[in-house]
Write a protein that holds these residues in place. Structure first.
Motif, mmCIF file in Angstrom:
data_model
loop_
_atom_site.group_PDB
_atom_site.id
_atom_site.type_symbol
_atom_site.label_atom_id
_atom_site.label_comp_id
_atom_site.label_asym_id
_atom_site.label_seq_id
_atom_site.Cartn_x
_atom_site.Cartn_y
_atom_site.Cartn_z
ATOM 1 N N LEU A 177 27.353 -37.921 -37.980
ATOM 2 C CA LEU A 177 26.036 -37.921 -37.200
ATOM 3 C C LEU A 177 25.319 -36.522 -37.565
ATOM 4 O O LEU A 177 24.298 -36.615 -37.984
ATOM 5 C CB LEU A 177 26.220 -38.088 -35.669
ATOM 6 C CG LEU A 177 25.085 -37.489 -34.754
ATOM 7 C CD1 LEU A 177 23.688 -38.671 -35.169
ATOM 8 C CD2 LEU A 177 25.396 -37.727 -33.349
ATOM 9 N N ILE A 189 24.623 -45.202 -33.582
ATOM 10 C CA ILE A 189 26.108 -44.835 -33.156
ATOM 11 C C ILE A 189 26.707 -45.912 -31.896
ATOM 12 O O ILE A 189 25.717 -46.216 -31.048
ATOM 13 C CB ILE A 189 26.372 -43.413 -33.006
ATOM 14 C CG1 ILE A 189 27.674 -42.986 -32.792
ATOM 15 C CG2 ILE A 189 25.553 -43.153 -31.579
ATOM 16 C CD1 ILE A 189 27.804 -41.447 -33.009
ATOM 17 N N ALA A 200 25.700 -37.892 -27.892
ATOM 18 C CA ALA A 200 25.384 -38.306 -29.037
ATOM 19 C C ALA A 200 23.698 -37.966 -29.320
ATOM 20 O O ALA A 200 23.296 -37.701 -30.257
ATOM 21 C CB ALA A 200 25.912 -39.540 -29.604
ATOM 22 N N ALA A 205 21.080 -38.446 -32.587
ATOM 23 C CA ALA A 205 21.225 -39.918 -32.665
ATOM 24 C C ALA A 205 20.100 -40.679 -32.376
ATOM 25 O O ALA A 205 19.624 -40.728 -31.356
ATOM 26 C CB ALA A 205 22.534 -40.521 -32.073
ATOM 27 N N CYS A 208 21.678 -45.672 -29.974
ATOM 28 C CA CYS A 208 22.977 -45.742 -29.259
ATOM 29 C C CYS A 208 23.361 -47.049 -28.753
ATOM 30 O O CYS A 208 22.422 -47.513 -27.961
ATOM 31 C CB CYS A 208 22.973 -44.481 -28.313
ATOM 32 S SG CYS A 208 22.658 -42.852 -29.078
#
Length: 333
Positions: A177, A189, A200, A205, A208
């Motif tokens: 990432l 992710i 994240a 990210a 998600c």
């Protein structure tokens, strides 16, 4: 001089970890004595402990762990690569210096690893750790970070604007990432934890997906990213997800076969329509290129929790439980 070190009986389980006193030898020609300050765990360490891949761990026992940071204490005759006082990281495969062919002699498996306070290494296997990185951050580099870097750059270099899909929030996935975002890619992710997905997202990210709440996660990813497809899947789960991962790939996209968190590796799957890249960590040359990139782009590895060496078995159980985010560290001071 003596030191504290850990050993484990390969394939016999976490319960066979012992902490003992061992002799520290002087470095010979071309070698350096290093004082190891920090280490980190990888899922591979559980593989060795449990014997999930028969023959991977040295018999009957091995000093575990493959990833560490250290300070050079002394050097042998003819050494010019490092000097006493240098901060260094031993590479994952000490004899794989360059080229694309992996060397099977890897720390914490076929040969003794770094769960010890001192070690002697051939200086060719040591990479200098740049000042912007702490010892714990440096200890994340040799396996997890380099695996992610190899997946993103070694076979089909990831381009800015492309989509990368990473599964889970362990060391490889979080390194992927961070590195992919530094390259300029967009990252999806997956995790079963909303709290981990929130972390994240804080690292950049773009998408998600909670696969517990959305069991058809592949359709969810496809819907969100549109028709562009995924350029690179960081496959840490294994063959059980092969079909779903493959269905998301853009033309000439890459399935980076790395792990076996949920099943056997994807390495042996045969499908001529899928660009399958078996990732075997990387060489010293790749390690140094990755480190320079991370410094340039200010990528700071994520360490979730740190245990003292005396509690190494607890660190393994934490790894086994899967509740961590990024990396689990070990203090060797």
């Amino acid at each position: 001089m003596t030191m504290k070190q850990a050993t484990i009986r390969s394939g016999q389980g976490i319960g066979t970890i012992t902490i003992e006193q061992a002799h520290v030898r002087e470095p010979g020609s071309g070698e350096a004595l290093i004082r190891i300050t920090a280490a980190t765990l990888n899922y591979r360490d559980l593989i060795v402990a449990k014997g999930l891949i028969p023959g991977l761990g040295k018999q009957p026992q091995v000093v575990p762990l493959s990833c560490s940071a250290a300070v050079v204490e002394a050097v042998g005759h003819g050494v010019t690569r490092v000097s006493p006082g240098d901060r260094v990281t031993p590479i994952f495969a000490p004899f794989w210096l360059t080229g694309s062919a992996p060397d099977p002699r890897m720390l914490g498996g076929p040969i003794d690893g770094v769960a010890r306070q001192y070690a002697v290494f051939d200086t060719e296997s040591l990479c200098k750790l740049p000042d912007p990185m702490s010892d714990l951050e440096g200890a994340t580099l040799p396996c997890a970070a380099l695996t992610a870097w190899s997946a993103l750059t070694a076979f089909r270099p990831t381009q800015s604007g492309e989509w990368v899909l990473a599964h889970g929030t362990g060391g490889v996935a979080i390194a992927a990432l961070q590195l992919a975002k530094a390259i300029g890619a967009k990252v999806a992710i997956t995790s079963s934890s909303d709290a981990k997905l929130a972390r994240a997202a804080s690292l950049g990210a773009d998408l998600c997906i909670n696969y517990k709440k959305q069991p058809d996660w592949a359709s969810a990813v496809r819907k969100e990213i549109g028709g562009s497809g995924v350029a690179n899947v960081i496959d840490t789960v294994g063959a059980v997800q092969f079909d779903d991962n493959s269905s998301l790939l853009m033309p000439r996209g890459q399935l980076s076969a790395i792990g076996m968190l949920g099943s056997d590796f994807s390495w042996n799957r045969t499908d001529s329509s899928v660009r399958l890249a078996p990732v075997g960590v990387g060489s010293r040359e790749q390690h140094e290129a990755m480190t320079a990139f991370m410094v340039q782009h200010r990528v700071r590895p994520v360490i979730d929790v740190v245990y003292d060496l005396d509690r190494l078995a607890d660190a393994y159980r934490h790894l086994e439980g899967g509740s961590f985010f990024g990396k689990i560290g070990v203090n060797l001071l």
